[in-house]
Design an enzyme around this catalytic site. Structure first.
Site, PDB file in Angstrom:
ATOM      1  N   GLY A  55       0.830  -1.195   0.000  1.00 10.88           N
ATOM      2  CA  GLY A  55       0.000   0.000   0.000  1.00 10.88           C
ATOM      3  C   GLY A  55       0.866   1.248   0.000  1.00 10.88           C
ATOM      4  O   GLY A  55       1.971   1.237   0.546  1.00 10.88           O
ATOM      5  N   GLN A  60       3.051   9.926   1.006  1.00 13.66           N
ATOM      6  CA  GLN A  60       4.299   9.162   1.101  1.00 13.66           C
ATOM      7  C   GLN A  60       5.232   9.376  -0.088  1.00 13.66           C
ATOM      8  O   GLN A  60       6.400   9.013  -0.044  1.00 13.66           O
ATOM      9  CB  GLN A  60       4.002   7.657   1.206  1.00 13.66           C
ATOM     10  CG  GLN A  60       3.396   7.261   2.533  1.00 13.66           C
ATOM     11  CD  GLN A  60       3.243   5.763   2.602  1.00 13.66           C
ATOM     12  OE1 GLN A  60       2.308   5.202   2.073  1.00 13.66           O
ATOM     13  NE2 GLN A  60       4.200   5.109   3.251  1.00 13.66           N
ATOM     14  N   CYS A 101       5.480   0.018   7.416  1.00 18.95           N
ATOM     15  CA  CYS A 101       5.155   1.159   6.566  1.00 18.95           C
ATOM     16  C   CYS A 101       6.397   1.518   5.762  1.00 18.95           C
ATOM     17  O   CYS A 101       7.500   1.532   6.307  1.00 18.95           O
ATOM     18  CB  CYS A 101       4.743   2.334   7.456  1.00 18.95           C
ATOM     19  SG  CYS A 101       4.377   3.841   6.543  1.00 18.95           S
ATOM     20  N   LEU A 102       6.222   1.809   4.484  1.00 22.38           N
ATOM     21  CA  LEU A 102       7.370   2.153   3.637  1.00 22.38           C
ATOM     22  C   LEU A 102       8.057   3.438   4.113  1.00 22.38           C
ATOM     23  O   LEU A 102       9.223   3.657   3.815  1.00 22.38           O
ATOM     24  CB  LEU A 102       6.943   2.286   2.169  1.00 22.38           C
ATOM     25  CG  LEU A 102       6.471   0.988   1.496  1.00 22.38           C
ATOM     26  CD1 LEU A 102       6.027   1.260   0.068  1.00 22.38           C
ATOM     27  CD2 LEU A 102       7.552  -0.086   1.529  1.00 22.38           C
ATOM     28  N   HIS A 143      -4.626   1.728   7.400  1.00 22.67           N
ATOM     29  CA  HIS A 143      -3.274   2.288   7.476  1.00 22.67           C
ATOM     30  C   HIS A 143      -3.092   3.395   6.424  1.00 22.67           C
ATOM     31  O   HIS A 143      -2.628   4.493   6.740  1.00 22.67           O
ATOM     32  CB  HIS A 143      -2.255   1.162   7.273  1.00 22.67           C
ATOM     33  CG  HIS A 143      -0.829   1.607   7.262  1.00 22.67           C
ATOM     34  ND1 HIS A 143       0.080   1.252   8.235  1.00 22.67           N
ATOM     35  CD2 HIS A 143      -0.150   2.385   6.381  1.00 22.67           C
ATOM     36  CE1 HIS A 143       1.248   1.809   7.949  1.00 22.67           C
ATOM     37  NE2 HIS A 143       1.137   2.490   6.823  1.00 22.67           N
ATOM     38  N   GLU A 144      -3.495   3.092   5.185  1.00 26.84           N
ATOM     39  CA  GLU A 144      -3.318   4.073   4.102  1.00 26.84           C
ATOM     40  C   GLU A 144      -4.248   5.269   4.294  1.00 26.84           C
ATOM     41  O   GLU A 144      -3.877   6.410   4.004  1.00 26.84           O
ATOM     42  CB  GLU A 144      -3.548   3.424   2.730  1.00 26.84           C
ATOM     43  CG  GLU A 144      -2.648   2.241   2.407  1.00 26.84           C
ATOM     44  CD  GLU A 144      -1.172   2.489   2.657  1.00 26.84           C
ATOM     45  OE1 GLU A 144      -0.723   3.639   2.534  1.00 26.84           O
ATOM     46  OE2 GLU A 144      -0.461   1.516   3.004  1.00 26.84           O
ATOM     47  N   HIS A 147      -2.788   7.812   6.486  1.00 24.55           N
ATOM     48  CA  HIS A 147      -1.797   8.674   5.824  1.00 24.55           C
ATOM     49  C   HIS A 147      -2.446   9.930   5.241  1.00 24.55           C
ATOM     50  O   HIS A 147      -1.837  10.996   5.225  1.00 24.55           O
ATOM     51  CB  HIS A 147      -1.095   7.915   4.692  1.00 24.55           C
ATOM     52  CG  HIS A 147       0.067   7.081   5.142  1.00 24.55           C
ATOM     53  ND1 HIS A 147       1.150   7.603   5.812  1.00 24.55           N
ATOM     54  CD2 HIS A 147       0.328   5.758   4.997  1.00 24.55           C
ATOM     55  CE1 HIS A 147       2.022   6.624   6.066  1.00 24.55           C
ATOM     56  NE2 HIS A 147       1.545   5.491   5.584  1.00 24.55           N
TER      57      HIS A 147
HETATM   58 NI    NI Z   1       2.426   3.598   5.632  1.00 24.06          NI
END
Ligand code: NI
Length: 178
Positions: A55, A60, A101-102, A143-144, A147
């Site tokens: 995701g 991000q 998370c990236l 989660h997304e 963001h």
């Molecule tokens: Ni994330």
């Protein structure tokens, strides 16, 4: 001299890490679904798959707009999903699980989230879609979605655990692995 043939280059976006102010900004709704947006979505998918991740949200990659790309594979098959201007319509239950998370390379946390969720959104063509899910897909959606509101997974940790994670991030930054 033989001509040099350059291999096609894959353009990837730069993933913003924790500490970048854009991750704390509230994303703006997308007001025009056009070819530019579709190009952005495609680049976001390429960037996410390259990591690899399941995701990725606009902030991000430095785009403060309500754009999410996801792919939670099912039975080994890709399930690409695009959510533009998503809205959480319903949620039920509560379940603790681990996630990463990236924007937090090498960090994973165990936090509670709703067990089941239902979202509405537009897809990259501007068509209304609905996603209801539990399991990993539900967790990834939440989660997304966080963001887009400038919220991050560490916000869901109790203070003493969050401090430990922030300390760990500082160490990783010093070691050049964050
Ligand atoms: Ni994330």
């Amino acid at each position: 001299m033989a001509p040099t043939i350059k291999p096609p280059q894959t353009l990837l976006m730069n993933i913003r890490k924790y500490g970048d102010a854009v991750l704390r900004r509230k994303a703006k709704p997308v007001d025009k679904i056009d070819a530019d947006l579709q190009r952005t979505v495609q680049l976001m998918f390429q960037t996410m798959y390259a990591e690899p991740g399941i995701g990725l949200a606009g902030p991000q990659v430095g785009i403060s707009q309500k754009i999410i790309v996801m792919d939670v594979p099912e039975k080994g098959r890709r399930q690409p999903l695009v959510l533009i201007n998503p809205k959480m319509e319903e949620k039920r239950g509560r379940i603790k699980s681990e996630e990463g998370c990236l924007s937090f390379p090498g960090i994973s946390v165990t936090i509670p989230r709703a067990e089941w969720v239902r979202f509405t959104a537009l897809n990259e063509k501007g068509m209304p879609i609905q996603v209801a899910a539990d399991g990993l897909l539900s967790r990834c959606l939440q989660h997304e979605f966080d963001h887009l509101n400038g919220a991050l997974m560490i916000d869901h940790l109790p203070v003493h655990v969050r401090l430990k994670v922030l300390w760990d991030i500082r160490k990783r930054k010093k070691a050049g692995v964050f």
